[in-house]
Design an enzyme around this catalytic site. Structure first.
Site, mmCIF file in Angstrom:
data_model
loop_
_atom_site.group_PDB
_atom_site.id
_atom_site.type_symbol
_atom_site.label_atom_id
_atom_site.label_comp_id
_atom_site.label_asym_id
_atom_site.label_seq_id
_atom_site.Cartn_x
_atom_site.Cartn_y
_atom_site.Cartn_z
ATOM 1 N N ASP A 8 -6.451 20.806 2.710
ATOM 2 C CA ASP A 8 -7.318 20.565 1.567
ATOM 3 C C ASP A 8 -6.752 19.322 0.853
ATOM 4 O O ASP A 8 -5.591 18.953 1.081
ATOM 5 C CB ASP A 8 -7.282 21.793 0.643
ATOM 6 N N LEU A 9 -7.548 18.671 0.037
ATOM 7 C CA LEU A 9 -7.079 17.438 -0.617
ATOM 8 C C LEU A 9 -6.594 17.699 -2.057
ATOM 9 O O LEU A 9 -5.406 17.594 -2.360
ATOM 10 C CB LEU A 9 -8.209 16.400 -0.622
ATOM 11 N N ASP A 10 -7.570 18.044 -2.920
ATOM 12 C CA ASP A 10 -7.265 18.211 -4.345
ATOM 13 C C ASP A 10 -6.341 19.413 -4.557
ATOM 14 O O ASP A 10 -6.689 20.530 -4.206
ATOM 15 C CB ASP A 10 -8.571 18.420 -5.137
ATOM 16 N N THR A 16 -5.651 15.682 -8.257
ATOM 17 C CA THR A 16 -6.829 15.080 -8.876
ATOM 18 C C THR A 16 -7.536 16.044 -9.822
ATOM 19 O O THR A 16 -8.484 15.647 -10.504
ATOM 20 C CB THR A 16 -7.822 14.631 -7.783
ATOM 21 N N LYS A 44 -11.865 24.787 -9.144
ATOM 22 C CA LYS A 44 -11.059 24.287 -8.029
ATOM 23 C C LYS A 44 -11.637 24.741 -6.688
ATOM 24 O O LYS A 44 -11.930 25.918 -6.509
ATOM 25 C CB LYS A 44 -9.602 24.743 -8.175
ATOM 26 N N GLY A 45 -11.793 23.788 -5.795
ATOM 27 C CA GLY A 45 -12.316 24.090 -4.460
ATOM 28 C C GLY A 45 -13.823 24.222 -4.408
ATOM 29 O O GLY A 45 -14.410 24.388 -3.338
ATOM 30 N N ARG A 48 -19.308 19.880 -6.262
ATOM 31 C CA ARG A 48 -19.723 19.208 -7.505
ATOM 32 C C ARG A 48 -20.939 19.902 -8.128
ATOM 33 O O ARG A 48 -20.956 20.198 -9.331
ATOM 34 C CB ARG A 48 -20.065 17.752 -7.193
ATOM 35 N N SER A 113 -11.903 19.032 3.030
ATOM 36 C CA SER A 113 -12.062 19.023 1.567
ATOM 37 C C SER A 113 -13.524 19.147 1.153
ATOM 38 O O SER A 113 -14.415 18.663 1.850
ATOM 39 C CB SER A 113 -11.498 17.694 1.020
ATOM 40 N N ALA A 114 -13.739 19.756 -0.011
ATOM 41 C CA ALA A 114 -15.095 19.848 -0.572
ATOM 42 C C ALA A 114 -15.532 18.533 -1.204
ATOM 43 O O ALA A 114 -16.719 18.315 -1.463
ATOM 44 C CB ALA A 114 -15.135 20.949 -1.626
ATOM 45 N N SER A 115 -14.579 17.648 -1.429
ATOM 46 C CA SER A 115 -14.879 16.410 -2.170
ATOM 47 C C SER A 115 -15.667 15.398 -1.345
ATOM 48 O O SER A 115 -15.449 15.254 -0.152
ATOM 49 C CB SER A 115 -13.576 15.761 -2.628
ATOM 50 N N ASN A 117 -15.415 12.350 -2.315
ATOM 51 C CA ASN A 117 -14.648 11.139 -2.649
ATOM 52 C C ASN A 117 -13.325 11.068 -1.887
ATOM 53 O O ASN A 117 -12.445 10.294 -2.257
ATOM 54 C CB ASN A 117 -14.347 11.118 -4.152
ATOM 55 N N LYS A 144 -16.935 26.036 0.554
ATOM 56 C CA LYS A 144 -15.933 27.109 0.596
ATOM 57 C C LYS A 144 -16.375 28.168 -0.408
ATOM 58 O O LYS A 144 -16.858 27.792 -1.473
ATOM 59 C CB LYS A 144 -14.554 26.563 0.200
ATOM 60 N N GLU A 168 -4.115 25.283 1.618
ATOM 61 C CA GLU A 168 -5.115 25.421 0.547
ATOM 62 C C GLU A 168 -4.518 25.884 -0.776
ATOM 63 O O GLU A 168 -3.637 26.743 -0.777
ATOM 64 C CB GLU A 168 -6.141 26.480 0.954
ATOM 65 N N ASP A 169 -5.040 25.352 -1.883
ATOM 66 C CA ASP A 169 -4.573 25.792 -3.205
ATOM 67 C C ASP A 169 -5.600 26.655 -3.925
ATOM 68 O O ASP A 169 -5.289 27.221 -4.974
ATOM 69 C CB ASP A 169 -4.228 24.592 -4.095
#
Ligand code: BG6
Ligand code: MG
Length: 220
Positions: A8-10, A16, A44-45, A48, A113-115, A117, A144, A168-169
């Site tokens: 995962d990214l964020d 971020t 989180k996760g 948008r 990632s869900a992002s 960006n 997710k 994952e966080d």
């Protein structure tokens, strides 16, 4: 046998969450209400669009679909302004080092990632070359806890889900990895990420030994 790591990214690679929070808070304030850092945890996760729905619900605000699109675009513009200024120093402790160790050991790496960006962020912090595949919000239709993003990550690497470990966080992200039949390392607190096979405070605590030991863990 574990052949890949999907990150995962964020909150796992970069922090971020603080930028998302600032941008959403600014939007809520413009709409005449506020929300807490505690409420922010629920974003989180989450995609948008879904984040905006939750926030509008907290403020008891109803908007048309067209208005929601405009609001999400406005928030994203502020968010992009912030991530465009990100520096490599904003990589979370141990993230770059573990990516390097994993790749040096012959493991494949992917982003899940869900992002929408993620490419901008990875480019800004200089981590793009450390990933074999990028799967993010631009490539999936289901958010997710649906496993789509991780299944597509495994597919992009040419591997079976059981050969991949997810990092994952977010609770929704841990659920997504489990739903995809993957082992999952939670980044954060064991009290929160109860379904994860292993929980560590950050990638600075991750090693290849811990990764391979996941093969013998049975948790559902
Ligand atoms: C996730 C974040 O990684 O991406 C969420 O945890 C965010 O908070 C989601 O809403 C979507 O991000 P973006 O960049 O496409 O708005
Ligand atoms: Mg996250």
């Amino acid at each position: 046998m574990i052949k890949a790591c999907i990150f995962d990214l964020d909150g796992v690679i970069v922090d971020t969450a603080v930028y998302h929070y600032q941008a959403w808070k600014r939007l809520a304030n413009e709409l005449g209400f506020d929300f807490t850092e505690h409420q922010n945890e629920q974003l989180k996760g989450v995609s948008r669009v879904r984040s905006l729905e939750l926030i509008l619900g907290w403020g008891n605000v109803t908007k048309t679909t067209a208005e929601q699109t405009e609001l999400a675009t406005r928030k994203n513009k502020w968010y992009v302004e912030m991530i465009n200024r990100m520096q490599p120093s904003e990589i979370l402790p141990g993230a770059k080092e573990f990516l390097q160790v994993a790749r040096a050991a012959g493991l494949k790496t992917a982003l899940g990632s869900a992002s929408k960006n993620s490419a901008t962020i990875l480019e800004r912090v200089g981590l793009l070359p450390l990933f074999n595949a990028i799967v993010d919000g631009n490539h999936v239709t289901a958010s997710k806890p649906d496993p789509e993003v991780f299944l597509k990550g495994a597919e992009a690497l040419g591997l079976n889900p059981v050969e991949c470990v997810v990092f994952e966080d977010a609770i929704a992200g841990v659920q997504a990895a489990k739903a995809g039949g993957m082992k999952v390392v939670g980044i954060g607190s064991p009290d929160v990420l109860t379904a994860a096979d292993l929980v560590i405070p950050g990638l600075h605590e991750m090693t290849l030994e811990k990764l391979q030991a996941l093969n013998s863990v049975q948790k559902y």
